[in-house]
Scaffold this active site. Sequence first.
Site, PDB file in Angstrom:
ATOM      1  CG  HIS A  26      42.783 -21.005 -31.398  1.00  0.00           C
ATOM      2  ND1 HIS A  26      43.881 -20.189 -31.257  1.00  0.00           N
ATOM      3  CD2 HIS A  26      43.123 -22.160 -30.778  1.00  0.00           C
ATOM      4  CE1 HIS A  26      44.817 -20.819 -30.574  1.00  0.00           C
ATOM      5  NE2 HIS A  26      44.388 -22.015 -30.269  1.00  0.00           N
ATOM      6  CB  CYS A  45      48.923 -24.521 -33.082  1.00  0.00           C
ATOM      7  SG  CYS A  45      49.456 -25.289 -31.547  1.00  0.00           S
ATOM      8  CG  HIS A  51      44.029 -26.578 -31.567  1.00  0.00           C
ATOM      9  ND1 HIS A  51      44.625 -25.857 -32.575  1.00  0.00           N
ATOM     10  CD2 HIS A  51      44.401 -25.962 -30.413  1.00  0.00           C
ATOM     11  CE1 HIS A  51      45.327 -24.857 -32.064  1.00  0.00           C
ATOM     12  NE2 HIS A  51      45.213 -24.899 -30.746  1.00  0.00           N
ATOM     13  CG  HIS A  53      43.139 -24.115 -26.192  1.00  0.00           C
ATOM     14  ND1 HIS A  53      44.169 -24.967 -25.896  1.00  0.00           N
ATOM     15  CD2 HIS A  53      43.481 -23.501 -27.347  1.00  0.00           C
ATOM     16  CE1 HIS A  53      45.103 -24.871 -26.826  1.00  0.00           C
ATOM     17  NE2 HIS A  53      44.715 -23.998 -27.727  1.00  0.00           N
ATOM     18  CG  ASP A  91      31.656 -20.133 -22.761  1.00  0.00           C
ATOM     19  OD1 ASP A  91      32.587 -20.961 -22.870  1.00  0.00           O
ATOM     20  OD2 ASP A  91      30.622 -20.347 -22.099  1.00  0.00           O
ATOM     21  CG  HIS A  92      30.316 -23.254 -25.532  1.00  0.00           C
ATOM     22  ND1 HIS A  92      30.572 -22.926 -24.224  1.00  0.00           N
ATOM     23  CD2 HIS A  92      30.159 -24.598 -25.554  1.00  0.00           C
ATOM     24  CE1 HIS A  92      30.557 -24.025 -23.485  1.00  0.00           C
ATOM     25  NE2 HIS A  92      30.329 -25.056 -24.266  1.00  0.00           N
ATOM     26  CD  GLU A 136      46.786 -21.567 -26.258  1.00  0.00           C
ATOM     27  OE1 GLU A 136      47.949 -21.960 -26.036  1.00  0.00           O
ATOM     28  OE2 GLU A 136      46.403 -21.162 -27.351  1.00  0.00           O
TER      29      GLU A 136
HETATM   30  N1  LIG Z   1      53.471 -17.566 -27.953  1.00  0.00           N
HETATM   31  C1  LIG Z   1      52.486 -18.481 -28.196  1.00  0.00           C
HETATM   32  N2  LIG Z   1      52.816 -19.711 -28.567  1.00  0.00           N
HETATM   33  C2  LIG Z   1      51.844 -20.624 -28.804  1.00  0.00           C
HETATM   34  C3  LIG Z   1      50.492 -20.282 -28.632  1.00  0.00           C
HETATM   35  C4  LIG Z   1      50.168 -18.952 -28.247  1.00  0.00           C
HETATM   36  O1  LIG Z   1      49.008 -18.587 -28.105  1.00  0.00           O
HETATM   37  N3  LIG Z   1      51.192 -18.090 -28.028  1.00  0.00           N
HETATM   38  N4  LIG Z   1      49.543 -21.213 -28.825  1.00  0.00           N
HETATM   39  C5  LIG Z   1      49.817 -22.456 -29.190  1.00  0.00           C
HETATM   40  C6  LIG Z   1      48.693 -23.427 -29.440  1.00  0.00           C
HETATM   41  O2  LIG Z   1      47.465 -22.779 -29.595  1.00  0.00           O
HETATM   42  C7  LIG Z   1      48.592 -24.681 -28.651  1.00  0.00           C
HETATM   43  O3  LIG Z   1      47.281 -25.165 -28.556  1.00  0.00           O
HETATM   44  C8  LIG Z   1      49.355 -24.911 -27.430  1.00  0.00           C
HETATM   45  O4  LIG Z   1      50.075 -26.067 -27.753  1.00  0.00           O
HETATM   46  P1  LIG Z   1      50.975 -26.910 -26.758  1.00  0.00           P
HETATM   47  O5  LIG Z   1      51.929 -26.024 -26.027  1.00  0.00           O
HETATM   48  O6  LIG Z   1      51.561 -27.951 -27.562  1.00  0.00           O
HETATM   49  O7  LIG Z   1      49.882 -27.486 -25.751  1.00  0.00           O
HETATM   50  P2  LIG Z   1      50.068 -28.030 -24.279  1.00  0.00           P
HETATM   51  O8  LIG Z   1      50.267 -26.948 -23.274  1.00  0.00           O
HETATM   52  O9  LIG Z   1      48.882 -28.868 -24.012  1.00  0.00           O
HETATM   53  O10 LIG Z   1      51.406 -28.815 -24.297  1.00  0.00           O
HETATM   54  P3  LIG Z   1      51.719 -30.338 -24.449  1.00  0.00           P
HETATM   55  O11 LIG Z   1      53.203 -30.348 -24.590  1.00  0.00           O
HETATM   56  O12 LIG Z   1      51.000 -30.819 -25.670  1.00  0.00           O
HETATM   57  O13 LIG Z   1      51.273 -31.005 -23.206  1.00  0.00           O
HETATM   58  C9  LIG Z   1      51.194 -22.887 -29.422  1.00  0.00           C
HETATM   59  N5  LIG Z   1      52.160 -21.851 -29.188  1.00  0.00           N
HETATM   60 ZN   LIG Z   2      45.601 -23.435 -29.336  1.00  0.00          ZN
END
Ligand SMILES: Nc1nc2c(c(=O)[nH]1)N=C([C@H](O)[C@H](O)COP(=O)(O)OP(=O)(O)OP(=O)(O)O)CN2
Ligand SMILES: [Zn+2]
Length: 149
Positions: A26, A45, A51, A53, A91-92, A136
């Site tokens: 997404h 993002c 990217h 998940h 999915d996918h 997520e």
């Molecule tokens: N309130 C929300 N905030 C964020 C969402 C969401 O759905 N609701 N989603 C994202 C992104 O899609 C993102 O992929 C998540 O990013 P991030 O937190 O950086 O990913 P990680 O958990 O893997 O954290 P790292 O710090 O990179 O290890 C962002 N915000």
């Molecule tokens: Zn994401």
Amino acid sequence: METGTAQKMGRPYVYISRTESFSACHRLHSPYLTDEENRETYGKCNNSNGHGHNYKVEVVLRGPVDPKTGMVMNLVDLKSYINRSIMDALDHKNIDKDVPYFKSTVSTTENVAVFIWDRLSELVPHGLLYEVKIHETDKNVVYYRGDVQ
Ligand SMILES: Nc1nc2c(c(=O)[nH]1)N=C([C@H](O)[C@H](O)COP(=O)(O)OP(=O)(O)OP(=O)(O)O)CN2
Ligand SMILES: [Zn+2]
């Protein structure tokens, strides 16, 4: 039939859950924000090519234990509801492009949780659906219990 303390006090309400995983990609991009605001709000993002998940979703039901079957619901039935309402749709998939609901709704995990709740509500017998919990990432978790303001 022997009855324990809980049964004597009333019909026990029990929570049951099933967890599934799905992979999807997404991009966080809101049609209500300018391109610059989108970049500021969503950062990495908002990457134009998206990217991915490996989402984990836990569906929790809450209800009375049927005295004849000993179950709130057969978990095999819950598996079927999850497959139809979540896995087939997401999915996918590219969430933004493949799922009509997200053409005009930003694909945050909050909105994915509401989408899943709404679809499951059409299949799960009334009143049993308690919570949809989505991981997520390992660190980011969203819960929805059907509340509206
Ligand atoms: N309130 C929300 N905030 C964020 C969402 C969401 O759905 N609701 N989603 C994202 C992104 O899609 C993102 O992929 C998540 O990013 P991030 O937190 O950086 O990913 P990680 O958990 O893997 O954290 P790292 O710090 O990179 O290890 C962002 N915000
Ligand atoms: Zn994401």
